[in-house]
Motif scaffolding. Structure first.
Motif, PDB file in Angstrom:
ATOM      1  N   GLU A   2       0.828  -1.221   0.000  1.00 22.97           N
ATOM      2  CA  GLU A   2       0.000   0.000   0.000  1.00 22.97           C
ATOM      3  C   GLU A   2       0.863   1.273   0.000  1.00 22.97           C
ATOM      4  OE1 GLU A   2      -3.668  -0.364   2.371  1.00 22.97           O
ATOM      5  OE2 GLU A   2      -3.010   1.483   3.357  1.00 22.97           O
ATOM      6  N   ARG A   3       0.336   2.308  -0.656  1.00 24.12           N
ATOM      7  CA  ARG A   3       1.008   3.608  -0.686  1.00 24.12           C
ATOM      8  C   ARG A   3       0.040   4.720  -0.300  1.00 24.12           C
ATOM      9  NH1 ARG A   3       5.008   3.646  -6.042  1.00 24.12           N
ATOM     10  NH2 ARG A   3       6.462   2.097  -5.176  1.00 24.12           N
ATOM     11  N   THR A   4       0.592   5.793   0.295  1.00 23.98           N
ATOM     12  CA  THR A   4      -0.234   6.958   0.598  1.00 23.98           C
ATOM     13  C   THR A   4       0.532   8.232   0.311  1.00 23.98           C
ATOM     14  OG1 THR A   4      -1.784   7.863   2.232  1.00 23.98           O
ATOM     15  CG2 THR A   4       0.396   7.243   3.041  1.00 23.98           C
ATOM     16  N   PHE A   5      -0.225   9.329   0.171  1.00 27.62           N
ATOM     17  CA  PHE A   5       0.385  10.638  -0.028  1.00 27.62           C
ATOM     18  C   PHE A   5       0.443  11.365   1.306  1.00 27.62           C
ATOM     19  CE2 PHE A   5      -0.183  15.233  -0.803  1.00 27.62           C
ATOM     20  CZ  PHE A   5       1.039  15.470  -1.412  1.00 27.62           C
ATOM     21  N   CYS A   6       1.595  11.968   1.592  1.00 25.97           N
ATOM     22  CA  CYS A   6       1.785  12.717   2.831  1.00 25.97           C
ATOM     23  C   CYS A   6       2.468  14.037   2.514  1.00 25.97           C
ATOM     24  CB  CYS A   6       2.639  11.903   3.803  1.00 25.97           C
ATOM     25  SG  CYS A   6       3.007  12.770   5.340  1.00 25.97           S
ATOM     26  N   PHE A  25       8.448   8.707  10.713  1.00 26.94           N
ATOM     27  CA  PHE A  25       8.068   7.784   9.638  1.00 26.94           C
ATOM     28  C   PHE A  25       9.140   6.712   9.437  1.00 26.94           C
ATOM     29  CE2 PHE A  25       5.645  11.555   7.565  1.00 26.94           C
ATOM     30  CZ  PHE A  25       4.626  11.409   8.480  1.00 26.94           C
ATOM     31  N   GLU A  26      10.409   7.135   9.489  1.00 27.80           N
ATOM     32  CA  GLU A  26      11.502   6.169   9.303  1.00 27.80           C
ATOM     33  C   GLU A  26      11.529   5.155  10.441  1.00 27.80           C
ATOM     34  OE1 GLU A  26      14.885   8.884   8.652  1.00 27.80           O
ATOM     35  OE2 GLU A  26      14.932   8.082   6.624  1.00 27.80           O
ATOM     36  N   LYS A  27      11.358   5.653  11.677  1.00 29.99           N
ATOM     37  CA  LYS A  27      11.395   4.748  12.833  1.00 29.99           C
ATOM     38  C   LYS A  27      10.211   3.777  12.817  1.00 29.99           C
ATOM     39  CE  LYS A  27      12.430   8.245  15.671  1.00 29.99           C
ATOM     40  NZ  LYS A  27      12.781   9.037  16.891  1.00 29.99           N
ATOM     41  N   LYS A  28       9.057   4.271  12.330  1.00 30.34           N
ATOM     42  CA  LYS A  28       7.875   3.411  12.213  1.00 30.34           C
ATOM     43  C   LYS A  28       8.125   2.274  11.218  1.00 30.34           C
ATOM     44  CE  LYS A  28       3.444   2.236  12.193  1.00 30.34           C
ATOM     45  NZ  LYS A  28       2.843   1.517  13.314  1.00 30.34           N
ATOM     46  N   GLY A  29       8.931   2.578  10.183  1.00 28.07           N
ATOM     47  CA  GLY A  29       9.242   1.566   9.175  1.00 28.07           C
ATOM     48  C   GLY A  29       8.592   1.803   7.826  1.00 28.07           C
ATOM     49  N   PHE A  30       7.965   2.980   7.665  1.00 28.82           N
ATOM     50  CA  PHE A  30       7.452   3.313   6.331  1.00 28.82           C
ATOM     51  C   PHE A  30       8.628   3.518   5.380  1.00 28.82           C
ATOM     52  CE2 PHE A  30       3.701   5.767   8.458  1.00 28.82           C
ATOM     53  CZ  PHE A  30       3.057   4.580   8.716  1.00 28.82           C
ATOM     54  N   ARG A  31       8.442   3.129   4.125  1.00 36.56           N
ATOM     55  CA  ARG A  31       9.453   3.390   3.109  1.00 36.56           C
ATOM     56  C   ARG A  31       9.072   4.664   2.363  1.00 36.56           C
ATOM     57  NH1 ARG A  31      12.014   1.255  -1.929  1.00 36.56           N
ATOM     58  NH2 ARG A  31      10.006   0.618  -2.807  1.00 36.56           N
ATOM     59  N   ILE A  32      10.013   5.619   2.255  1.00 37.09           N
ATOM     60  CA  ILE A  32       9.775   6.835   1.469  1.00 37.09           C
ATOM     61  C   ILE A  32      10.135   6.502   0.024  1.00 37.09           C
ATOM     62  CG2 ILE A  32      10.407   9.253   1.132  1.00 37.09           C
ATOM     63  CD1 ILE A  32      11.350   9.211   4.133  1.00 37.09           C
ATOM     64  N   VAL A  33       9.127   6.482  -0.869  1.00 35.61           N
ATOM     65  CA  VAL A  33       9.390   6.067  -2.261  1.00 35.61           C
ATOM     66  C   VAL A  33       9.447   7.254  -3.212  1.00 35.61           C
ATOM     67  CG1 VAL A  33       8.521   3.716  -1.967  1.00 35.61           C
ATOM     68  CG2 VAL A  33       6.939   5.502  -2.690  1.00 35.61           C
ATOM     69  N   ALA A  34       9.024   8.438  -2.760  1.00 34.08           N
ATOM     70  CA  ALA A  34       9.174   9.686  -3.516  1.00 34.08           C
ATOM     71  C   ALA A  34       9.093  10.833  -2.522  1.00 34.08           C
ATOM     72  CB  ALA A  34       8.077   9.818  -4.568  1.00 34.08           C
ATOM     73  N   MET A  35       9.873  11.912  -2.769  1.00 35.32           N
ATOM     74  CA  MET A  35       9.820  13.050  -1.834  1.00 35.32           C
ATOM     75  C   MET A  35      10.403  14.292  -2.499  1.00 35.32           C
ATOM     76  SD  MET A  35      11.108  13.323   2.099  1.00 35.32           S
ATOM     77  CE  MET A  35      12.811  12.907   1.824  1.00 35.32           C
ATOM     78  N   ALA A  72       6.447  17.219   0.122  1.00 36.78           N
ATOM     79  CA  ALA A  72       5.469  16.240  -0.359  1.00 36.78           C
ATOM     80  C   ALA A  72       6.165  14.903  -0.488  1.00 36.78           C
ATOM     81  CB  ALA A  72       4.912  16.675  -1.711  1.00 36.78           C
ATOM     82  N   MET A  73       5.465  13.827  -0.127  1.00 37.05           N
ATOM     83  CA  MET A  73       6.097  12.502  -0.218  1.00 37.05           C
ATOM     84  C   MET A  73       5.073  11.401  -0.446  1.00 37.05           C
ATOM     85  SD  MET A  73       6.994  12.053   3.814  1.00 37.05           S
ATOM     86  CE  MET A  73       6.889  13.815   4.126  1.00 37.05           C
ATOM     87  N   VAL A  74       5.572  10.272  -0.902  1.00 36.78           N
ATOM     88  CA  VAL A  74       4.755   9.061  -1.000  1.00 36.78           C
ATOM     89  C   VAL A  74       5.374   8.036  -0.053  1.00 36.78           C
ATOM     90  CG1 VAL A  74       3.864   7.233  -2.493  1.00 36.78           C
ATOM     91  CG2 VAL A  74       4.120   9.572  -3.385  1.00 36.78           C
ATOM     92  N   LEU A  75       4.559   7.528   0.861  1.00 32.28           N
ATOM     93  CA  LEU A  75       5.013   6.535   1.835  1.00 32.28           C
ATOM     94  C   LEU A  75       4.418   5.184   1.494  1.00 32.28           C
ATOM     95  CD1 LEU A  75       4.438   8.644   5.087  1.00 32.28           C
ATOM     96  CD2 LEU A  75       6.604   8.270   3.884  1.00 32.28           C
ATOM     97  N   GLU A  76       5.211   4.143   1.734  1.00 39.26           N
ATOM     98  CA  GLU A  76       4.780   2.779   1.424  1.00 39.26           C
ATOM     99  C   GLU A  76       4.934   1.896   2.659  1.00 39.26           C
ATOM    100  OE1 GLU A  76       5.909   0.658  -2.492  1.00 39.26           O
ATOM    101  OE2 GLU A  76       7.241  -0.204  -0.984  1.00 39.26           O
ATOM    102  N   GLY A  77       3.970   1.014   2.870  1.00 34.22           N
ATOM    103  CA  GLY A  77       4.039   0.070   3.990  1.00 34.22           C
ATOM    104  C   GLY A  77       2.712  -0.648   4.151  1.00 34.22           C
ATOM    105  N   PRO A  78       2.696  -1.703   4.952  1.00 33.36           N
ATOM    106  CA  PRO A  78       1.438  -2.420   5.188  1.00 33.36           C
ATOM    107  C   PRO A  78       0.436  -1.511   5.902  1.00 33.36           C
ATOM    108  CG  PRO A  78       3.314  -3.552   6.237  1.00 33.36           C
ATOM    109  CD  PRO A  78       3.830  -2.261   5.694  1.00 33.36           C
TER     110      PRO A  78
END
Ligand code: ATP
Ligand code: MG
Length: 138
Positions: A2-6, A25-35, A72-78
């Motif tokens: 899954e991906r979301t916009f942040c 976000f990094e500590k949570k484990g989300f992957r930043i796939v665009a920023m 602006a970023m796109v985050l990825e994670g379950p």
């Protein structure tokens, strides 16, 4: 996956909260796939917040979101769409619990530091509105 916009809103950038928020976000484990650091113009702001066009706070909201650079970023994670909204806390920081971004870092509903897509349909629309395919990491 899954991906979301942040987005870190202009108040977050002005107040020097970019690293603090990205760190969560990094500590949570989300992957930043665009920023990217960018200015939102009026047209993009009005499209992004189109659902609020008839609301009394629409003009101030557009003025605020165009008032300075955003990250602006796109985050990825379950389950990242709902997880991000949980981490952000309630829209009104007065209702946001301690431990959430808005609960810890904001006091005003007008300047509440972060945006996150509300659902899968919004996520898809907002990601396409802010990012082109070549802006994503492989
Ligand atoms: P965002 O879309 O910015 O992530 P949200 O999804 O939690 O926030 P929305 O209902 O989409 O909340 O409202 C968008 C933004 O409009 C809010 O972040 C807030 O700054 C502003 N807003 C919402 N409701 C009000 C209100 N009643 N009075 C003033 N501003 C408001
Ligand atoms: Mg919203």
């Amino acid at each position: 996956m899954e991906r979301t916009f942040c987005m870190i809103k202009p108040d977050g950038v002005r107040r020097g909260l970019v690293a603090e928020i990205l760190s969560r976000f990094e500590k949570k484990g989300f992957r930043i796939v665009a920023m990217k650091l960018m200015r939102i113009d009026r047209e993009l702001a009005e499209t992004h917040y189109a659902e609020h066009r008839e609301k009394p706070f629409f003009e101030p909201l557009v003025n605020f979101i165009t008032s300075g650079p955003v990250v602006a970023m796109v985050l990825e994670g379950p389950g990242v769409i709902a997880e991000l909204r949980k981490m952000m806390g309630a829209t009104n920081p007065a209702d946001a619990l301690p431990g959430t971004i808005r609960g810890d870092l904001a006091t005003s509903i007008d300047e509440n530091v972060v945006h996150g897509s509300a659902n899968a349909e919004d996520a898809e629309r907002e990601i396409a509105l802010f990012f082109k395919a070549e802006e994503f990491v492989a």
